[in-house]
Design an enzyme around this catalytic site. Structure first.
Site, PDB file in Angstrom:
ATOM      1  N   PHE A 135      47.072  45.793  42.485  1.00  0.00           N
ATOM      2  CA  PHE A 135      46.079  46.760  42.284  1.00  0.00           C
ATOM      3  C   PHE A 135      44.513  46.042  42.164  1.00  0.00           C
ATOM      4  O   PHE A 135      44.143  45.375  41.173  1.00  0.00           O
ATOM      5  CB  PHE A 135      46.454  47.654  41.168  1.00  0.00           C
ATOM      6  CG  PHE A 135      45.386  48.816  40.814  1.00  0.00           C
ATOM      7  CD1 PHE A 135      45.560  49.951  41.487  1.00  0.00           C
ATOM      8  CD2 PHE A 135      44.281  48.562  39.779  1.00  0.00           C
ATOM      9  CE1 PHE A 135      44.854  51.162  41.449  1.00  0.00           C
ATOM     10  CE2 PHE A 135      43.531  49.864  39.899  1.00  0.00           C
ATOM     11  CZ  PHE A 135      43.620  51.225  40.504  1.00  0.00           C
ATOM     12  N   ASP A 220      41.588  38.201  41.556  1.00  0.00           N
ATOM     13  CA  ASP A 220      41.077  39.532  40.500  1.00  0.00           C
ATOM     14  C   ASP A 220      41.614  39.324  39.144  1.00  0.00           C
ATOM     15  O   ASP A 220      42.781  39.563  38.745  1.00  0.00           O
ATOM     16  CB  ASP A 220      41.777  40.672  41.276  1.00  0.00           C
ATOM     17  CG  ASP A 220      41.549  42.017  40.671  1.00  0.00           C
ATOM     18  OD1 ASP A 220      41.120  41.697  39.327  1.00  0.00           O
ATOM     19  OD2 ASP A 220      41.788  43.006  41.166  1.00  0.00           O
ATOM     20  N   LYS A 249      37.121  45.260  32.763  1.00  0.00           N
ATOM     21  CA  LYS A 249      37.792  45.646  31.631  1.00  0.00           C
ATOM     22  C   LYS A 249      37.342  44.973  30.161  1.00  0.00           C
ATOM     23  O   LYS A 249      36.542  45.478  29.760  1.00  0.00           O
ATOM     24  CB  LYS A 249      39.236  45.264  31.768  1.00  0.00           C
ATOM     25  CG  LYS A 249      39.842  46.102  32.755  1.00  0.00           C
ATOM     26  CD  LYS A 249      41.434  46.150  32.928  1.00  0.00           C
ATOM     27  CE  LYS A 249      41.896  47.138  34.047  1.00  0.00           C
ATOM     28  NZ  LYS A 249      41.977  48.565  33.379  1.00  0.00           N
TER      29      LYS A 249
END
Ligand SMILES: Cc1ncc(COP(=O)(O)O)c(C=O)c1O
Length: 397
Positions: A135, A220, A249
């Site tokens: 993702f 990532d 995040k």
């Protein structure tokens, strides 16, 4: 009393199925809804509130900065941005940072950087190999990078330039590499795609392949970075040095920010080739600097390793009690439990009823991603609630 959930339905686009509570306040690992009900928060804004809710380090940094300077454009030097980039570079294997606003934007920038590198150094190569079940975000390009068909379907035609291969399979990457490949992009541990943990030597072997072929390795670390796996960066857990990493995040502890960092040889953007109006904003940069400094100075990754192992052990013990649990897996404070049946939603509801917020990872799985600062008492409480929820869901007709 205002019916906020009705207003939400009327005025806010329905892009996520919401849990029927309205959160109004948070402190540490706790949040409260509008009715004053308290919850232990093991969702943490989707792995964002790394220091818990409203941590004084974040509150102080933001308060000081909003009273000083809120926004300047990239046309000018700004000190919070410079300090944040310096902190990230000095504590990583990377050499320069670009600060942006979200994980998708960080990945978008990293993909552009890899393409630019391909143009300049690899004879025009542009293709990026990514993994199935990955993702990487919700922009069109990061949707294309994401190795999950269900995210592509509503938006075809999807931009070209990505090849998806099975995760944890180095031979598949080798087989997919062609003269047009410029990079391999992976999450060290796949988060949204299932908390999938690769073999210990997977990333090192991918690194070797990238070195052999002259490809960039992009990690990532939007979800795994800044302590989540029990190291400041996930790559440290696997003993590799990527050419590019992306962060978001947990970096801002709840203040929206993203970043990508690259080794010197991959810092190939020329002025004018990439930018962002709000990227490196003084307020968000000051917040992220405060969060990252706190995590580094207080060795929060050590707490993540300790508390994460305690959580994993507790859930594994629960598995011994309940045949309904078929798997417990995780690293640091990124943990999933999987069930034999599709009881993820029923478990989420039963946990909610008992005061614990969890994330439904798949129809048959839950994800736990609490603040990185929690201790054993909060883990005990979460496990006790999960146990009670499981008993209720298992005995339901
Ligand atoms: C690994 C990973 N990359 C990228 C993203 C996208 O980040 P954002 O939602 O901040 O755009 C996410 C979000 O869940 C993620 O988990």
């Amino acid at each position: 009393m205002t019916d906020w959930q009705e207003l939400d339905k009327k005025y806010v686009m329905h892009t996520v199925n919401r849990v029927p509570i309205t959160l109004v306040r948070g402190s540490g690992a706790r949040v409260w809804d509008e009715k004053g009900r308290e919850y232990l928060d093991f969702v943490a804004g989707w792995a964002v509130n790394s220091l818990g809710h409203c941590h004084p380090a974040v509150v102080d940094a933001v308060t000081r900065q909003v009273q000083t300077l809120i926004q300047v454009s990239g046309q000018f030097h700004n000190i919070p941005q410079i300090k944040l980039a310096q902190l990230l570079v000095e504590n990583s294997c990377l050499d320069q940072a670009f600060i942006c606003n979200s994980g998708a934007e960080a990945n978008e920038g990293a993909i552009k950087l890899a393409r630019r590198y391909g143009h300049l150094k690899l004879g025009g190569a542009y293709e990026v190999i990514t993994a199935r079940n990955s993702f990487h975000g919700r922009t069109l390009m990061t949707t294309a990078a994401t190795g999950q068909e269900k995210f592509h379907k509503p938006y075809t035609p999807i931009p070209p330039g990505f090849v998806h291969v099975p995760f944890n399979d180095v031979d598949a990457i080798k087989a997919a590499t062609t003269g047009t490949t410029c990079a391999v992009m992976l999450e060290p541990v796949q988060g949204e795609g299932g908390v999938n943990i690769p073999d210990d030597d997977y990333l090192a072997r991918v690194r070797d392949w990238c070195d052999e072929k002259g490809l960039l390795l992009i990690l990532d670390e939007v979800q795994t970075g800044i302590g989540r796996l029990g190291r400041l960066f996930g790559y440290q857990e696997y003993g590799v040095e990527p050419d590019i990493i992306t962060l978001a995040k947990g970096l801002g502890g709840g203040i929206p920010i993203g970043a990508f960092l690259a080794k010197q040889h991959a810092c190939v953007f020329a002025p004018g080739e990439h930018n962002s109006t709000f990227g490196g904003n003084p307020v968000t940069s000051a917040a992220a600097h405060a969060v990252a400094s706190f995590i580094i100075e207080n060795d929060i990754p050590a707490n993540v390793r300790r508390t994460g192992a305690y959580l994993l052990d507790g859930l594994k013990a629960l598995r011994q009690e309940h045949a309904a649990i078929t798997d417990v897996r995780g690293k640091g404070l990124l943990v999933a439990i999987e069930f034999a049946d599709d009881i993820g939603q029923a478990m989420l509801d039963a946990c909610l009823e008992r005061g614990l917020l969890v994330n439904r990872l798949k129809p048959n799985a839950l994800r736990f991603m609490p603040p990185l600062t929690i201790g054993p008492a909060e883990v005990d409480e979460a496990i006790a609630i999960t146990r009670a929820a499981l008993a209720a869901v298992s005995s339901a007709p």
